[in-house]
Design a protein around this motif. Structure first.
Motif, mmCIF file in Angstrom:
data_model
loop_
_atom_site.group_PDB
_atom_site.id
_atom_site.type_symbol
_atom_site.label_atom_id
_atom_site.label_comp_id
_atom_site.label_asym_id
_atom_site.label_seq_id
_atom_site.Cartn_x
_atom_site.Cartn_y
_atom_site.Cartn_z
ATOM 1 N N GLY A 28 71.650 125.489 -2.035
ATOM 2 C CA GLY A 28 70.665 124.354 -1.988
ATOM 3 C C GLY A 28 71.273 123.151 -2.363
ATOM 4 N N PRO A 29 70.752 122.069 -2.679
ATOM 5 C CA PRO A 29 71.201 120.478 -2.904
ATOM 6 C C PRO A 29 72.323 120.473 -3.677
ATOM 7 C CG PRO A 29 69.046 120.556 -2.777
ATOM 8 C CD PRO A 29 69.198 121.912 -2.819
ATOM 9 N N LEU A 30 73.458 119.937 -3.763
ATOM 10 C CA LEU A 30 74.670 119.685 -4.608
ATOM 11 C C LEU A 30 74.095 119.279 -5.949
ATOM 12 C CD1 LEU A 30 77.696 119.944 -4.952
ATOM 13 C CD2 LEU A 30 77.668 117.688 -4.153
ATOM 14 N N ARG A 31 74.706 119.907 -7.032
ATOM 15 C CA ARG A 31 74.318 119.559 -8.410
ATOM 16 C C ARG A 31 75.650 119.676 -9.180
ATOM 17 N NH1 ARG A 31 69.823 122.645 -7.087
ATOM 18 N NH2 ARG A 31 67.842 121.466 -7.167
ATOM 19 N N TYR A 32 76.310 120.770 -8.840
ATOM 20 C CA TYR A 32 77.755 120.734 -9.817
ATOM 21 C C TYR A 32 78.761 121.108 -8.763
ATOM 22 C CZ TYR A 32 80.474 121.539 -13.967
ATOM 23 O OH TYR A 32 81.487 121.545 -14.786
ATOM 24 N N THR A 41 68.154 110.931 -6.816
ATOM 25 C CA THR A 41 66.838 110.126 -6.858
ATOM 26 C C THR A 41 66.242 109.739 -5.716
ATOM 27 O OG1 THR A 41 67.698 108.070 -7.605
ATOM 28 C CG2 THR A 41 67.596 109.797 -9.375
ATOM 29 N N PRO A 42 65.136 109.206 -5.725
ATOM 30 C CA PRO A 42 64.728 108.596 -4.560
ATOM 31 C C PRO A 42 65.432 107.162 -4.184
ATOM 32 C CG PRO A 42 62.732 109.271 -5.856
ATOM 33 C CD PRO A 42 64.210 109.519 -6.763
ATOM 34 N N ASP A 43 66.024 106.732 -5.144
ATOM 35 C CA ASP A 43 66.822 105.445 -5.048
ATOM 36 C C ASP A 43 68.300 105.587 -4.686
ATOM 37 O OD1 ASP A 43 64.664 103.744 -5.522
ATOM 38 O OD2 ASP A 43 64.812 104.083 -7.627
ATOM 39 N N GLY A 44 68.569 106.859 -4.775
ATOM 40 C CA GLY A 44 70.138 107.090 -4.618
ATOM 41 C C GLY A 44 70.542 108.227 -5.284
ATOM 42 N N PHE A 45 71.679 108.277 -5.593
ATOM 43 C CA PHE A 45 72.374 109.514 -6.420
ATOM 44 C C PHE A 45 73.484 109.116 -7.420
ATOM 45 C CE2 PHE A 45 75.199 109.487 -2.735
ATOM 46 C CZ PHE A 45 76.545 109.856 -3.177
ATOM 47 N N TYR A 46 73.451 109.828 -8.571
ATOM 48 C CA TYR A 46 74.541 109.545 -9.626
ATOM 49 C C TYR A 46 75.687 110.735 -9.786
ATOM 50 C CZ TYR A 46 70.892 106.489 -11.606
ATOM 51 O OH TYR A 46 70.013 105.277 -11.670
ATOM 52 N N THR A 141 80.257 107.047 -25.083
ATOM 53 C CA THR A 141 79.770 106.601 -23.554
ATOM 54 C C THR A 141 79.679 107.871 -22.992
ATOM 55 O OG1 THR A 141 82.081 106.049 -22.963
ATOM 56 C CG2 THR A 141 81.041 104.366 -23.815
ATOM 57 N N ILE A 142 79.509 108.859 -23.381
ATOM 58 C CA ILE A 142 79.733 110.095 -22.540
ATOM 59 C C ILE A 142 78.524 110.241 -21.403
ATOM 60 C CG2 ILE A 142 78.007 111.449 -23.785
ATOM 61 C CD1 ILE A 142 79.516 113.946 -23.510
ATOM 62 N N THR A 143 77.440 109.350 -21.465
ATOM 63 C CA THR A 143 76.447 109.514 -20.312
ATOM 64 C C THR A 143 76.630 108.422 -19.435
ATOM 65 O OG1 THR A 143 74.897 107.738 -21.747
ATOM 66 C CG2 THR A 143 74.679 110.308 -22.131
ATOM 67 N N ARG A 144 77.500 107.739 -19.393
ATOM 68 C CA ARG A 144 77.786 106.711 -18.203
ATOM 69 C C ARG A 144 78.047 107.431 -17.001
ATOM 70 N NH1 ARG A 144 81.050 101.648 -21.071
ATOM 71 N NH2 ARG A 144 79.709 101.066 -22.650
ATOM 72 N N ARG A 145 77.557 106.717 -15.737
ATOM 73 C CA ARG A 145 77.655 107.615 -14.662
ATOM 74 C C ARG A 145 78.126 106.391 -13.423
ATOM 75 N NH1 ARG A 145 71.990 110.289 -14.170
ATOM 76 N NH2 ARG A 145 71.151 108.309 -14.968
ATOM 77 N N LEU A 146 78.365 106.841 -12.316
ATOM 78 C CA LEU A 146 78.531 106.053 -11.293
ATOM 79 C C LEU A 146 77.186 106.133 -10.391
ATOM 80 C CD1 LEU A 146 81.995 106.519 -9.937
ATOM 81 C CD2 LEU A 146 81.301 104.501 -11.050
ATOM 82 N N PHE A 147 76.717 105.173 -9.788
ATOM 83 C CA PHE A 147 75.299 105.173 -8.941
ATOM 84 C C PHE A 147 75.752 104.840 -7.577
ATOM 85 C CE2 PHE A 147 71.585 102.878 -7.516
ATOM 86 C CZ PHE A 147 70.699 103.965 -7.469
ATOM 87 N N PHE A 148 75.165 105.453 -6.556
ATOM 88 C CA PHE A 148 75.425 105.014 -5.178
ATOM 89 C C PHE A 148 73.924 105.172 -4.371
ATOM 90 C CE2 PHE A 148 79.217 107.339 -6.563
ATOM 91 C CZ PHE A 148 80.234 106.643 -5.915
ATOM 92 N N PRO A 149 73.654 103.932 -4.281
ATOM 93 C CA PRO A 149 72.068 103.518 -3.920
ATOM 94 C C PRO A 149 72.065 104.069 -2.404
ATOM 95 C CG PRO A 149 73.477 101.531 -3.685
ATOM 96 C CD PRO A 149 74.239 102.526 -4.338
ATOM 97 N N CYS A 150 70.897 104.701 -2.164
ATOM 98 C CA CYS A 150 70.487 104.914 -0.774
ATOM 99 C C CYS A 150 70.337 103.656 0.401
ATOM 100 C CB CYS A 150 69.083 105.415 -0.651
ATOM 101 S SG CYS A 150 68.940 107.166 -1.259
ATOM 102 N N SER A 151 69.805 102.769 -0.057
ATOM 103 C CA SER A 151 69.826 101.528 0.839
ATOM 104 C C SER A 151 70.893 100.235 0.094
ATOM 105 C CB SER A 151 68.559 100.915 0.658
ATOM 106 O OG SER A 151 68.045 100.340 -0.789
ATOM 107 N N SER A 152 71.972 100.018 0.922
ATOM 108 C CA SER A 152 73.130 99.121 0.735
ATOM 109 C C SER A 152 73.513 98.834 1.771
ATOM 110 C CB SER A 152 74.126 99.983 -0.309
ATOM 111 O OG SER A 152 74.972 99.013 -0.784
#
Length: 216
Positions: A28-32, A41-46, A141-152
């Protein structure tokens, strides 16, 4: 194997052809993947390595819950002769190697890991204390992530910088850069320059040349 793209019909076709030739399971979709967590997410992925950091901190067993605001204190200049050598450098080398891989999703520690990795051959107690500080920073800061938006946009934005003669042992400077594609951070690096720059301007030009080669 990871199959990506925006053509769902062709992706299904590729999967069917692969099943004809190989024994495989569609997860299925990549998770790990290799310690990297992907959240869509609908806006992009982390992307993040939160579990990887948790496992690393568990192995280190810091012994308390203290955290720090920055990976390293300002204006610190570490030298090979700082303090006494570690009796067994194995642990230091293991932790630095783990942090190098963590740089995949945590560009904020790139500079500090580069500095600490220069002492893996003969680390001292001072170097190890600075290494533990990086781990305490990650703990907070363990929860910090990189965000890649769908629309850019597809516009490249590039930034470079240099620290002139930062290394007191050989007077060489450090180059750093980061590259954005629209709103997505896609490349970053910290690297010691190969030659001694006789001015801060030359150090900046060397950093810009490194970035230009990466973009090209």
């Amino acid at each position: 194997m990871i199959i990506t793209g925006d053509d769902s019909e062709y992706i299904a076709f590729v999967k069917a052809r692969l099943r004809d030739q190989f024994l495989m399971t569609d997860l299925g979709p990549l998770r790990y993947f290799l310690g990297i967590e992907v959240s869509s997410t609908p806006d992009g992925f982390y992307i993040s390595q939160e579990k990887y950091i948790q496992d690393l901190l568990a192995r280190v067993a810091l012994g308390d819950e203290r955290t720090v605001e920055t990976p390293m204190e300002l204006h610190v200049k570490l030298q090979p002769t700082d303090s006494d050598p570690l009796p067994d450098p194995t642990r230091y080398r293991h932790l630095v190697g783990s942090l190098v891989y963590l740089d995949v999703t945590r560009p904020g520690i790139s500079y500090h890991v580069h500095i600490l990795s220069q002492f893996v051959s003969a680390p001292t107690t001072v170097h190890y204390s600075h290494l533990l500080r990086v781990l305490r920073y990650l703990h907070g800061t363990i929860t910090r992530r990189l965000f890649f938006p769908c629309s850019s946009s597809l516009q490249l934005q590039c930034y470079s910088d240099a620290t002139w003669a930062i290394d007191p042992s050989d007077r060489r400077s450090l180059s750093s850069y980061c590259v954005f594609l629209g709103g997505s951070l896609i490349a970053w690096k910290t690297k010691k320059q190969t030659a001694v720059s006789r001015s801060s301007v030359k150090a900046e030009l060397h950093a810009m040349a490194l970035l230009t080669a990466e973009v090209t």
